[in-house]
Design an enzyme around this catalytic site. Structure first.
Site, short mmCIF file in Angstrom:
data_model
loop_
_atom_site.label_atom_id
_atom_site.label_comp_id
_atom_site.label_asym_id
_atom_site.label_seq_id
_atom_site.Cartn_x
_atom_site.Cartn_y
_atom_site.Cartn_z
N CYS A 90 -12.01 -3.26 -9.19
CA CYS A 90 -10.99 -2.53 -8.43
C CYS A 90 -9.97 -1.81 -9.29
O CYS A 90 -9.11 -1.10 -8.77
CB CYS A 90 -10.29 -3.49 -7.47
SG CYS A 90 -11.43 -4.47 -6.49
N HIS A 98 -1.16 -2.80 -5.23
CA HIS A 98 -2.58 -3.09 -5.02
C HIS A 98 -2.75 -3.59 -3.59
O HIS A 98 -3.65 -3.15 -2.89
CB HIS A 98 -3.04 -4.12 -6.04
CG HIS A 98 -4.51 -4.37 -6.01
ND1 HIS A 98 -5.43 -3.36 -6.17
CD2 HIS A 98 -5.23 -5.51 -5.83
CE1 HIS A 98 -6.65 -3.86 -6.09
NE2 HIS A 98 -6.56 -5.16 -5.88
N GLU A 130 1.03 -10.73 -6.38
CA GLU A 130 1.57 -9.42 -6.75
C GLU A 130 3.07 -9.36 -6.48
O GLU A 130 3.83 -8.78 -7.28
CB GLU A 130 0.85 -8.30 -6.01
CG GLU A 130 1.27 -6.91 -6.49
CD GLU A 130 0.44 -5.78 -5.93
OE1 GLU A 130 0.63 -4.62 -6.39
OE2 GLU A 130 -0.41 -6.02 -5.04
N LYS A 145 -3.82 0.66 1.67
CA LYS A 145 -5.19 0.23 1.96
C LYS A 145 -5.49 0.12 3.47
O LYS A 145 -6.64 0.30 3.87
CB LYS A 145 -5.49 -1.08 1.24
CG LYS A 145 -5.76 -0.87 -0.25
CD LYS A 145 -6.13 -2.16 -0.96
CE LYS A 145 -6.59 -1.90 -2.39
NZ LYS A 145 -5.53 -1.41 -3.27
N HIS A 199 -10.05 -0.52 1.21
CA HIS A 199 -10.13 -0.88 -0.21
C HIS A 199 -11.42 -0.29 -0.75
O HIS A 199 -12.50 -0.83 -0.56
CB HIS A 199 -10.11 -2.40 -0.37
CG HIS A 199 -9.94 -2.84 -1.80
ND1 HIS A 199 -10.02 -1.96 -2.86
CD2 HIS A 199 -9.70 -4.06 -2.34
CE1 HIS A 199 -9.83 -2.62 -3.99
NE2 HIS A 199 -9.64 -3.89 -3.69
N PHE A 249 -10.91 -8.17 -9.80
CA PHE A 249 -11.57 -9.44 -10.06
C PHE A 249 -11.75 -9.60 -11.58
O PHE A 249 -11.98 -8.64 -12.31
CB PHE A 249 -12.95 -9.47 -9.41
CG PHE A 249 -12.92 -9.84 -7.95
CD1 PHE A 249 -11.78 -10.34 -7.35
CD2 PHE A 249 -14.06 -9.69 -7.17
CE1 PHE A 249 -11.78 -10.70 -6.01
CE2 PHE A 249 -14.07 -10.05 -5.83
CZ PHE A 249 -12.93 -10.54 -5.25
#
Length: 405
Positions: A167, A299, A310, A329, A334, A393
């Site tokens: 991502c 994010h 976050e 998003k 996403h 990830f």
């Protein structure tokens, strides 16, 4: 690297996008600004028995309207998205044909997966139908298909490669291009990301992780229950400020800083330290202080733990009052390796319009996410400096800093 080159300022002179909002950076911004979700009922080529029935897919997209017939057989959907976004960016930057190319033009495109549709179709043909793979399967599915296709399209003969970091792919691709220009290794670049990952196998895999919402994506909100997968692409034209001004271009903004770090912590769970160091690194790269930041595009996946992490990372960098934050998003989904590109396009538009887009579907604050999420309605405000975060990830983090000129 010389001292002179290390100070080279980098600007963005063009940007293009294709997203669930449609073709173009303008529809993407309009949807983000107005809080219009582009998440729709899931549409797949083959029956899907899974639980999740929504996604942010490109509506009514006809690649033949944008790409010549002799090129299309080589292009998986993610490459198609790269071409459409790049063509828009090149036009906005004021180039025509291969004028943008040459040995000092780089092409770096991020993607988490690459040719997912080609892989899925070939696997179905092999295992379900007993057929043979398409002859051009390999050149379609490899992640480098997108940057090399763009290189041929525009005659770009500088450093050309794909970047895969889940991502964070698009954000890192743009950031590495930025560093390349600032260091004097190239004078301009096409950089961004593309992803076409809404396929049967991918949807099943994400369902297995239990991170997808069956209804509404609600970043930073109480009662959030996951994200929605999306597709799309975004490409930017990066140039040195000197080169842009010399040819009479009008930059959209300055790409001022870039940070990237690794958590080195866990395959799936995020850590506070890595994202915090990443944001600090982007600020240091830009010569900025935390108090200079007016807006942050987060994010913001709307998964329970990641939003908390976050938020804590932002508070570690900015103190008790982080700048206003939004996650877009819930608008465009996403889009994995393309998300950082779509979100940078929104961030640049917010900077230029002086409007911070909302975090839609917000119900009520989560005490564990102590940030200002710009809930549900856009906020008109001066924005001179903005950050865009992408956290992937494996703990791969990327942050970009943009400034008004």
């Amino acid at each position: 690297m010389t001292t002179e080159n290390s100070r080279r300022r980098v600007v963005i002179t063009g940007m293009g996008a294709i997203s669930a909002a449609g073709v173009g950076a303008a529809p993407l911004w309009a949807a983000a600004r107005d809080g219009v979700s582009c998440i729709r009922p899931l549409q797949l080529a083959r029956p899907y028995p899974g639980r999740i029935k929504i996604a942010a897919q490109i509506p009514n997209f006809d690649p033949a309207a944008y790409i010549k017939a002799e090129i299309l057989p080589y292009c998986d959907e993610f490459t198609q998205y790269s071409i459409v976004a790049a063509d828009e960016a090149v036009r906005q930057a004021g180039f025509s044909g291969k004028e943008i190319g040459g040995p000092r033009t780089a092409v770096i495109i991020g993607t988490g997966i690459g040719g997912a549709h080609t892989i899925d179709d070939n696997c179905h043909r092999e295992y379900a139908e007993g057929g043979r793979p398409d002859t051009l399967s390999v050149p379609r599915l490899i992640p480098s298909a997108a940057p090399t296709t763009l290189g041929m399209r525009y005659g770009a003969k500088g450093p050309t490669f794909a970047l895969a970091s889940a991502c964070s792919s698009a954000t890192q691709a743009i950031g590495e291009a930025f560093e390349m220009l600032r260091a004097g290794r190239a004078d301009r670049a096409l950089a961004g990301g593309a992803e076409a990952c809404v396929i049967n196998a991918s949807m099943r895999g994400w369902e297995g992780l239990r991170v997808l919402t069956p209804d509404l994506c609600r970043p930073f909100s109480a009662k959030r229950n996951g994200m929605t997968i999306g597709e799309g692409g975004a490409v930017f034209i990066l140039e040195t400020l000197e080169a842009a001004l010399t040819r009479g271009a009008t930059p959209l903004c300055e790409l001022a800083g870039y940070g990237t770090t690794s958590d080195a912590f866990d395959p799936l769970r995020a850590d506070v330290d890595g994202p915090a160091r990443c944001m600090r690194m982007a600020l240091e790269s830009a010569g900025l202080e935390p108090g200079d930041v007016d807006y942050l595009n987060a994010h913001g996946t709307a998964t329970y733990a990641n939003d908390i992490t976050e938020s804590e990372a932002m508070r570690a960098v900015f103190g008790d009052r982080p700048p206003p934050v939004s996650s877009t998003k819930p608008i465009h989904g996403h889009a994995l390796g393309a998300s950082g590109g779509l979100e940078l396009a929104v961030t640049i538009s917010a900077l230029r319009a002086g409007i911070a887009p909302p975090t839609i579907n917000f119900l009520e604050p989560d005490p564990k996410c102590q940030v200002d999420p710009i809930p549900n309605e856009a906020r008109k405000m001066p924005i001179r400096v903005a950050l865009s975060n992408s956290f992937a990830f494996g703990g791969i983090n990327g942050t970009l800093a943009v400034k008004a000129l």
